[in-house]
Design an enzyme around this catalytic site. Structure first.
Site, PDB file in Angstrom:
ATOM      1  N   ARG A  17       0.854  -1.187   0.000  1.00 16.12           N
ATOM      2  CA  ARG A  17       0.000   0.000   0.000  1.00 16.12           C
ATOM      3  C   ARG A  17       0.895   1.243   0.000  1.00 16.12           C
ATOM      4  O   ARG A  17       1.963   1.252   0.607  1.00 16.12           O
ATOM      5  CB  ARG A  17      -0.920   0.027   1.223  1.00 16.12           C
ATOM      6  CG  ARG A  17      -1.936   1.172   1.147  1.00 16.12           C
ATOM      7  CD  ARG A  17      -2.742   1.330   2.412  1.00 16.12           C
ATOM      8  NE  ARG A  17      -3.626   2.499   2.315  1.00 16.12           N
ATOM      9  CZ  ARG A  17      -4.239   3.062   3.340  1.00 16.12           C
ATOM     10  NH1 ARG A  17      -4.089   2.576   4.550  1.00 16.12           N
ATOM     11  NH2 ARG A  17      -5.016   4.125   3.159  1.00 16.12           N
ATOM     12  N   HIS A  18       0.432   2.285  -0.656  1.00 20.67           N
ATOM     13  CA  HIS A  18       1.184   3.541  -0.734  1.00 20.67           C
ATOM     14  C   HIS A  18       1.419   4.146   0.655  1.00 20.67           C
ATOM     15  O   HIS A  18       0.754   3.804   1.635  1.00 20.67           O
ATOM     16  CB  HIS A  18       0.425   4.552  -1.597  1.00 20.67           C
ATOM     17  CG  HIS A  18      -0.929   4.892  -1.058  1.00 20.67           C
ATOM     18  ND1 HIS A  18      -1.135   5.795  -0.042  1.00 20.67           N
ATOM     19  CD2 HIS A  18      -2.165   4.429  -1.388  1.00 20.67           C
ATOM     20  CE1 HIS A  18      -2.421   5.891   0.235  1.00 20.67           C
ATOM     21  NE2 HIS A  18      -3.072   5.064  -0.563  1.00 20.67           N
ATOM     22  N   GLY A  19       2.343   5.107   0.714  1.00 20.46           N
ATOM     23  CA  GLY A  19       2.611   5.828   1.947  1.00 20.46           C
ATOM     24  C   GLY A  19       1.493   6.805   2.289  1.00 20.46           C
ATOM     25  O   GLY A  19       0.554   7.021   1.514  1.00 20.46           O
ATOM     26  N   GLN A  20       1.624   7.412   3.444  1.00 21.56           N
ATOM     27  CA  GLN A  20       0.578   8.283   3.962  1.00 21.56           C
ATOM     28  C   GLN A  20       0.347   9.503   3.062  1.00 21.56           C
ATOM     29  O   GLN A  20       1.285  10.108   2.544  1.00 21.56           O
ATOM     30  CB  GLN A  20       0.951   8.779   5.356  1.00 21.56           C
ATOM     31  CG  GLN A  20      -0.147   9.604   6.035  1.00 21.56           C
ATOM     32  CD  GLN A  20       0.384  10.416   7.209  1.00 21.56           C
ATOM     33  OE1 GLN A  20       1.190  11.334   7.037  1.00 21.56           O
ATOM     34  NE2 GLN A  20      -0.051  10.051   8.404  1.00 21.56           N
ATOM     35  N   GLY A  31     -10.416   8.125  -3.060  1.00 17.52           N
ATOM     36  CA  GLY A  31     -10.357   6.978  -3.951  1.00 17.52           C
ATOM     37  C   GLY A  31      -9.716   7.388  -5.262  1.00 17.52           C
ATOM     38  O   GLY A  31      -8.513   7.271  -5.461  1.00 17.52           O
ATOM     39  N   GLU A  93      -7.680   2.962  -6.982  1.00 16.96           N
ATOM     40  CA  GLU A  93      -8.476   2.818  -5.766  1.00 16.96           C
ATOM     41  C   GLU A  93      -9.980   2.819  -6.066  1.00 16.96           C
ATOM     42  O   GLU A  93     -10.435   3.279  -7.123  1.00 16.96           O
ATOM     43  CB  GLU A  93      -8.111   3.950  -4.787  1.00 16.96           C
ATOM     44  CG  GLU A  93      -8.843   3.944  -3.455  1.00 16.96           C
ATOM     45  CD  GLU A  93      -8.622   2.694  -2.612  1.00 16.96           C
ATOM     46  OE1 GLU A  93      -8.983   1.602  -3.097  1.00 16.96           O
ATOM     47  OE2 GLU A  93      -8.155   2.813  -1.467  1.00 16.96           O
ATOM     48  N   ARG A 116     -24.138  -0.396   3.038  1.00 14.31           N
ATOM     49  CA  ARG A 116     -24.896  -0.525   1.797  1.00 14.31           C
ATOM     50  C   ARG A 116     -24.090  -1.253   0.725  1.00 14.31           C
ATOM     51  O   ARG A 116     -24.638  -2.070  -0.038  1.00 14.31           O
ATOM     52  CB  ARG A 116     -25.319   0.862   1.304  1.00 14.31           C
ATOM     53  CG  ARG A 116     -26.326   1.525   2.227  1.00 14.31           C
ATOM     54  CD  ARG A 116     -26.473   3.004   1.921  1.00 14.31           C
ATOM     55  NE  ARG A 116     -27.236   3.242   0.701  1.00 14.31           N
ATOM     56  CZ  ARG A 116     -27.476   4.457   0.203  1.00 14.31           C
ATOM     57  NH1 ARG A 116     -26.994   5.533   0.844  1.00 14.31           N
ATOM     58  NH2 ARG A 116     -28.175   4.608  -0.895  1.00 14.31           N
ATOM     59  N   GLY A 160      -5.418   0.717  -0.195  1.00 18.25           N
ATOM     60  CA  GLY A 160      -5.965  -0.065   0.901  1.00 18.25           C
ATOM     61  C   GLY A 160      -7.295  -0.724   0.597  1.00 18.25           C
ATOM     62  O   GLY A 160      -7.466  -1.937   0.786  1.00 18.25           O
TER      63      GLY A 160
END
Length: 208
Positions: A17-20, A31, A93, A116, A160
């Site tokens: 997963r990419h960094g912050q 997204g 994403e 939902r 993520g």
């Protein structure tokens, strides 16, 4: 031998997963929204890139989502390994249209977004994707990479939610199980798809 790594027979997909980004820090959904890494995110990817170069000498290729946060993350690994990352739109994403940029709390309390989406795989926020669509494109991308790299280990830099949806789909046969796979920034997950899907490790952040 202690500390030695298993030599993969089938293609081994190392999911990163990419960094912050700022939205992660503030609890907002980004997204399809494009945004760069924060200072902390850049520090995370440098540490992660050094770890990958040291621990995964058998790495053969890098694939990445085309969004900036993933391209920046992949670039750090490129610098350490010499491999040029290949961008794939199908690794992007989970896009939620008009609800992009909203806080997770607001999405839960006002729209019951996760509930939902899990109840109806074909539910889509206004202008956004369905859970079924995300599952279809990301799983297809992973399988295509897997089939192209038989007997090799490759790095896939992504997101993520997209990774979580894919893991729920291939491990449990249910995209709605994505909530069972929380994935931290710059964590590593090793996925093998055949003969039966399994993970060697999940959401590892020890290198950080």
């Amino acid at each position: 031998m202690p500390g030695s790594r298993r030599i993969p027979v089938m293609a081994s997909l190392l999911l990163l997963r990419h960094g912050q980004i700022e939205a992660n820090r503030k609890g907002l959904w980004h997204g399809s929204t494009d945004s760069p890494l924060t200072w902390r995110g850049r520090r995370q990817v440098r540490r992660t890139a050094r770890h990958i170069a040291a621990a995964y000498g058998d790495l053969k290729a890098i694939y990445t989502s085309p969004l900036t946060r993933c391209r920046q993350t992949a670039a750090a690994v490129e610098a350490e390994t010499g491999y040029q990352a290949i961008p794939l739109q199908t690794l992007s994403e989970y896009a939620i249209g008009e609800w992009e940029g909203l806080a997770f709390r607001h999405l839960a309390e006002t729209h019951d977004f996760v509930g939902r989406a899990r109840a109806d795989l074909h539910f889509a926020p206004p202008g956004g994707e369905t859970l079924a669509q995300v599952s279809e494109r990301v799983v297809a991308a992973l399988r295509e990479i897997h089939d192209h790299h038989q007997g090799e280990q490759v790095l896939i830099v992504g997101h993520g939610a997209a990774f979580a949806v894919a893991l729920g789909s291939v491990l449990d046969g249910d995209p709605a199980r994505w909530v069972d796979y929380p994935i931290a920034n710059c964590s590593l997950t090793e996925l093998v798809l055949s003969p039966s899907p399994y993970v060697n490790f999940f959401n590892s952040t020890q290198h950080l």
